[in-house]
Design a protein around this motif. Sequence first.
Motif, PDB file in Angstrom:
ATOM      1  N   PRO A   1      12.997 -12.280  42.494  1.00 52.04           N
ATOM      2  CA  PRO A   1      12.438 -11.673  41.277  1.00 52.04           C
ATOM      3  C   PRO A   1      13.433 -11.711  40.121  1.00 52.04           C
ATOM      4  CG  PRO A   1      12.208 -10.197  43.157  1.00 52.04           C
ATOM      5  CD  PRO A   1      13.062 -11.331  43.607  1.00 52.04           C
ATOM      6  N   VAL A   2      14.702 -11.405  40.418  1.00 50.45           N
ATOM      7  CA  VAL A   2      15.704 -11.387  39.355  1.00 50.45           C
ATOM      8  C   VAL A   2      15.846 -12.775  38.744  1.00 50.45           C
ATOM      9  CG1 VAL A   2      18.102 -10.915  38.825  1.00 50.45           C
ATOM     10  CG2 VAL A   2      16.924  -9.528  40.516  1.00 50.45           C
TER      11      VAL A   2
ATOM     12  N   ILE B   1      12.935 -13.648  36.500  1.00 55.34           N
ATOM     13  CA  ILE B   1      13.015 -13.012  35.176  1.00 55.34           C
ATOM     14  C   ILE B   1      14.061 -13.723  34.313  1.00 55.34           C
ATOM     15  CG2 ILE B   1      13.570 -10.893  33.944  1.00 55.34           C
ATOM     16  CD1 ILE B   1      11.091 -10.414  35.332  1.00 55.34           C
TER      17      ILE B   1
ATOM     18  N   ALA C   1      31.453   0.962  30.546  1.00 56.22           N
ATOM     19  CA  ALA C   1      30.597   0.231  29.615  1.00 56.22           C
ATOM     20  C   ALA C   1      30.733   0.804  28.207  1.00 56.22           C
ATOM     21  CB  ALA C   1      29.148   0.298  30.075  1.00 56.22           C
TER      22      ALA C   1
ATOM     23  N   VAL D   1      32.189  -0.919  24.502  1.00 48.80           N
ATOM     24  CA  VAL D   1      31.493  -0.849  23.217  1.00 48.80           C
ATOM     25  C   VAL D   1      32.408  -0.239  22.164  1.00 48.80           C
ATOM     26  CG1 VAL D   1      29.541   0.150  21.994  1.00 48.80           C
ATOM     27  CG2 VAL D   1      29.243  -0.669  24.307  1.00 48.80           C
TER      28      VAL D   1
ATOM     29  N   ILE E   1      35.040  -2.701  20.983  1.00 46.92           N
ATOM     30  CA  ILE E   1      34.491  -3.763  20.133  1.00 46.92           C
ATOM     31  C   ILE E   1      34.210  -3.231  18.729  1.00 46.92           C
ATOM     32  CG2 ILE E   1      32.466  -5.211  19.768  1.00 46.92           C
ATOM     33  CD1 ILE E   1      32.439  -5.745  22.732  1.00 46.92           C
TER      34      ILE E   1
ATOM     35  N   LEU F   1      32.958 -11.326  16.211  1.00 48.56           N
ATOM     36  CA  LEU F   1      31.604 -11.026  15.740  1.00 48.56           C
ATOM     37  C   LEU F   1      31.578 -10.937  14.224  1.00 48.56           C
ATOM     38  CD1 LEU F   1      30.263  -8.203  18.082  1.00 48.56           C
ATOM     39  CD2 LEU F   1      29.480 -10.547  17.958  1.00 48.56           C
TER      40      LEU F   1
ATOM     41  N   LEU G   1      29.414 -12.504  21.895  1.00 48.49           N
ATOM     42  CA  LEU G   1      28.497 -11.521  22.475  1.00 48.49           C
ATOM     43  C   LEU G   1      28.344 -11.735  23.976  1.00 48.49           C
ATOM     44  CD1 LEU G   1      26.909  -9.301  21.136  1.00 48.49           C
ATOM     45  CD2 LEU G   1      24.964 -10.833  20.994  1.00 48.49           C
TER      46      LEU G   1
ATOM     47  N   ALA H   1      31.765  -6.927  30.423  1.00 49.90           N
ATOM     48  CA  ALA H   1      31.194  -5.643  30.841  1.00 49.90           C
ATOM     49  C   ALA H   1      30.713  -5.739  32.279  1.00 49.90           C
ATOM     50  CB  ALA H   1      30.043  -5.254  29.921  1.00 49.90           C
TER      51      ALA H   1
ATOM     52  N   PHE I   1       6.773  -7.432  41.965  1.00 49.37           N
ATOM     53  CA  PHE I   1       7.685  -8.566  41.812  1.00 49.37           C
ATOM     54  C   PHE I   1       8.416  -8.496  40.475  1.00 49.37           C
ATOM     55  CE2 PHE I   1       8.617 -12.949  40.622  1.00 49.37           C
ATOM     56  CZ  PHE I   1       9.258 -13.403  41.763  1.00 49.37           C
ATOM     57  N   LEU I   2       7.646  -8.303  39.389  1.00 50.83           N
ATOM     58  CA  LEU I   2       8.275  -8.209  38.071  1.00 50.83           C
ATOM     59  C   LEU I   2       9.190  -6.998  37.980  1.00 50.83           C
ATOM     60  CD1 LEU I   2       5.477  -9.203  35.541  1.00 50.83           C
ATOM     61  CD2 LEU I   2       7.479 -10.492  36.245  1.00 50.83           C
TER      62      LEU I   2
ATOM     63  N   ALA J   1      10.869  -5.591  40.433  1.00 51.51           N
ATOM     64  CA  ALA J   1      12.094  -5.863  41.179  1.00 51.51           C
ATOM     65  C   ALA J   1      13.021  -6.755  40.370  1.00 51.51           C
ATOM     66  CB  ALA J   1      11.766  -6.506  42.520  1.00 51.51           C
ATOM     67  N   GLY J   2      12.430  -7.630  39.531  1.00 52.35           N
ATOM     68  CA  GLY J   2      13.266  -8.481  38.705  1.00 52.35           C
ATOM     69  C   GLY J   2      13.788  -7.768  37.473  1.00 52.35           C
ATOM     70  N   LEU J   3      12.922  -6.910  36.872  1.00 52.56           N
ATOM     71  CA  LEU J   3      13.294  -6.292  35.597  1.00 52.56           C
ATOM     72  C   LEU J   3      14.320  -5.181  35.752  1.00 52.56           C
ATOM     73  CD1 LEU J   3      10.181  -5.939  33.299  1.00 52.56           C
ATOM     74  CD2 LEU J   3      12.375  -6.949  32.746  1.00 52.56           C
TER      75      LEU J   3
ATOM     76  N   PRO K   1      17.034  -4.536  37.834  1.00 55.91           N
ATOM     77  CA  PRO K   1      18.476  -4.848  37.781  1.00 55.91           C
ATOM     78  C   PRO K   1      18.894  -5.417  36.436  1.00 55.91           C
ATOM     79  CG  PRO K   1      17.399  -6.019  39.596  1.00 55.91           C
ATOM     80  CD  PRO K   1      16.343  -5.291  38.864  1.00 55.91           C
ATOM     81  N   ILE K   2      18.040  -6.264  35.850  1.00 52.52           N
ATOM     82  CA  ILE K   2      18.390  -6.844  34.552  1.00 52.52           C
ATOM     83  C   ILE K   2      18.399  -5.766  33.479  1.00 52.52           C
ATOM     84  CG2 ILE K   2      17.634  -8.455  32.785  1.00 52.52           C
ATOM     85  CD1 ILE K   2      16.816 -10.329  34.930  1.00 52.52           C
TER      86      ILE K   2
ATOM     87  N   PHE L   1      21.486  -3.821  33.826  1.00 51.90           N
ATOM     88  CA  PHE L   1      22.605  -4.625  33.357  1.00 51.90           C
ATOM     89  C   PHE L   1      22.662  -4.622  31.831  1.00 51.90           C
ATOM     90  CE2 PHE L   1      23.864  -8.948  31.968  1.00 51.90           C
ATOM     91  CZ  PHE L   1      25.193  -8.868  32.281  1.00 51.90           C
TER      92      PHE L   1
ATOM     93  N   ALA M   1      23.916  -1.642  30.025  1.00 50.96           N
ATOM     94  CA  ALA M   1      25.362  -1.419  30.033  1.00 50.96           C
ATOM     95  C   ALA M   1      26.089  -2.375  29.092  1.00 50.96           C
ATOM     96  CB  ALA M   1      25.915  -1.582  31.448  1.00 50.96           C
ATOM     97  N   LEU M   2      25.359  -3.286  28.463  1.00 46.75           N
ATOM     98  CA  LEU M   2      26.020  -4.281  27.614  1.00 46.75           C
ATOM     99  C   LEU M   2      26.307  -3.718  26.221  1.00 46.75           C
ATOM    100  CD1 LEU M   2      24.078  -7.546  28.361  1.00 46.75           C
ATOM    101  CD2 LEU M   2      26.201  -6.702  29.325  1.00 46.75           C
ATOM    102  N   PRO M   3      27.291  -4.288  25.551  1.00 47.87           N
ATOM    103  CA  PRO M   3      27.537  -3.878  24.166  1.00 47.87           C
ATOM    104  C   PRO M   3      26.482  -4.449  23.226  1.00 47.87           C
ATOM    105  CG  PRO M   3      29.154  -5.512  24.868  1.00 47.87           C
ATOM    106  CD  PRO M   3      28.299  -5.223  26.047  1.00 47.87           C
TER     107      PRO M   3
ATOM    108  N   VAL N   1      25.290  -3.275  20.565  1.00 47.43           N
ATOM    109  CA  VAL N   1      25.571  -3.127  19.130  1.00 47.43           C
ATOM    110  C   VAL N   1      25.997  -4.468  18.546  1.00 47.43           C
ATOM    111  CG1 VAL N   1      26.440  -1.381  17.607  1.00 47.43           C
ATOM    112  CG2 VAL N   1      26.901  -1.203  20.035  1.00 47.43           C
ATOM    113  N   GLY N   2      26.588  -5.309  19.405  1.00 44.73           N
ATOM    114  CA  GLY N   2      27.046  -6.611  18.950  1.00 44.73           C
ATOM    115  C   GLY N   2      25.935  -7.484  18.401  1.00 44.73           C
ATOM    116  N   MET N   3      24.684  -7.150  18.762  1.00 47.16           N
ATOM    117  CA  MET N   3      23.554  -7.909  18.221  1.00 47.16           C
ATOM    118  C   MET N   3      23.381  -7.657  16.724  1.00 47.16           C
ATOM    119  SD  MET N   3      21.722  -9.755  20.374  1.00 47.16           S
ATOM    120  CE  MET N   3      20.050  -9.777  19.747  1.00 47.16           C
TER     121      MET N   3
ATOM    122  N   THR O   1      20.325   9.391  20.640  1.00 48.98           N
ATOM    123  CA  THR O   1      21.679   9.205  20.109  1.00 48.98           C
ATOM    124  C   THR O   1      21.939   7.732  19.823  1.00 48.98           C
ATOM    125  OG1 THR O   1      22.376   9.408  22.388  1.00 48.98           O
ATOM    126  CG2 THR O   1      22.910  11.213  20.953  1.00 48.98           C
TER     127      THR O   1
END
Lengths: 294, 279
Positions: free
Chosen positions: A13-14, A17, A226, A230, A233, A249, A265, A272, B112-113, B115-117, B119-120, B123, B126-128, B130-132, B210
């Motif tokens: 599944p992962v 996606i 995490a 941030v 950065i 950036l 990025l 991370a 199924f979706l 189980a895939g969504l 973990p992502i 993940f 937890a990413l930065p 703000v960098g977007m 926040t």
Amino acid sequence: MMSSAGFISRFAPVLTIIAIIIAVWYASAVALNAPWAQDKAKRAGVTLSFSELVSDTWAQEKPKLPAPHQVATEIYNTTVMKKITSKRSLIWHGWITLSATLLGFALGTGLGILLAVGIVHSRAMDLSVMPWVIASQTIPILAVAPMIIVVLNAVGISGLLPKAMISMYLSFFPVVVGMVKGLRSPSAMQLDQMRTWSTPKSTVFWKLRLPSAMPYLFTSLKIGMAASLVGAIVGELPTGAVAGLGARLLAGSYYGQTIQIWSALISAAILAAVLVALIGLIQRITLQRMGMLR
Amino acid sequence: MIWIAFGIVFWAAMWWLNLRLSKAKPNKFTGFVVPTIFGVTILVLWECLVHGFEISPVLLPAPSAIATRFANSLPILWVDFVQTFVKGALSGYILGCGAAFLTAIAVDRSPFLQAGLLPIGNFVAALPIVGMAPILVMWFGFDWQSKAAVVVVMVFFPMLVNTVEGLKASDHMQRDLMKTYGAGYFQALTKLRLPAAMPFIFNGLKICSTLALIGAIVAEFFGSPIKGMGFRISTEVGRLALDMVWAEITVAAIVGSAFYGIIALIEKAVTFWHPSQRR
């Protein structure tokens, strides 16, 4: 051991996606970059076939949205192909961000644990400090980052420490909350048992409270790590884009170097992921040795 | 010298008072007064230290100076508040949380979706993210639309993960009961699983409240019209007018706390049945 069937059912599944995300990414790269490609073709006086259009949108120099392989190439070029000491090396920039992150994380974790120990042992601290710890997080510290950096620079503190302070501010909060919960997690029965043995407070702390707080601590550490990244950065943004992933950036956004932004990025994301995975690994080993993991 | 001495004496006195108060039986009064005393003590100590050590206002303005500046520039602060919070953060928050909620319901029927969504989603949360901001500012221009877009991206995944988790919160027995009643998918969803998911959904909404403010302010560092809290902070830092910066920080803190508080109040009303709301 994990059976191969379990492996497939866990990762299929992962992977699906991820495949969908990459497909959407490529498609949006075409959609977003097409106007520029068309514009260029019009000026050159040629009409583009569909395949030419697609290949052009995936290979522009300053695309609106770079295709995944462009970002991957850029990362490869700026990590493997460059000397680490070079200012164009992403590893050099990453290291600068990483060192601030780790310093801030260590400071934040230390402060968080100290506050939590105080809060658990002193009612006055619990009543007076805890509400402010929570309130402190409603201040968008990231927004204040430029001021902290400038002020600390003015009093002669520059380099790593100002960035680390911002990381610290962001990472101490989850640690305080998790540790307070964890240090209070022993049941009344266990605490009573300790009392019947007339155990001193310090021994109760080392033998009972601290061990039972471990699972909570590690969960908090992951969040704190995490957040710390941030913080580092964003802390790099106002330093005038000198060094670090945040500076990459900002410089990228000044000069419209989209590929550079995306590669910074993605490297931040990888960093991370690695850091959080590392804490997860330490967590597994520690809890296994303590006999808390089945 | 007098300032410093006064500050230390005041601090000691208040600390002693707090110790006394917290020894007493806990009630509503101490729960409110003790933290207030602590906060006031910090402000007084700050004021005393600034005067006592003659710290330059360029480094750290005294609370009284900040309060004066705050009172004198209400119109500017209001304009910035509307630009950053109402236009940027709030619209992005509603769009992002709404989209995440709908996505969670959409993937709800496919394990199924999910189980895939999950973990992502965990993940990405937890990413930065703000960098977007610089990228989105490039795409959507300098005005509030790009700030709202940053907020949407920032709040989407935390909200998604929490809602998906929440939809799993009802237990087997309860779902079986729904089945024995002959409830269809949507009936079970609206009558059982969504209410059961509410604590998780509100947890997500609180985290995102926040995040939204932070996203909107940081996005303004990468380009904005000549108003907005992030714009004001970065330009006033450049002019070394730190009292104005602190006034903006005060606004941000008040807005952030109020936003969080309102959501917590709604949560209390909606999830009154949950053990964590019991007194």
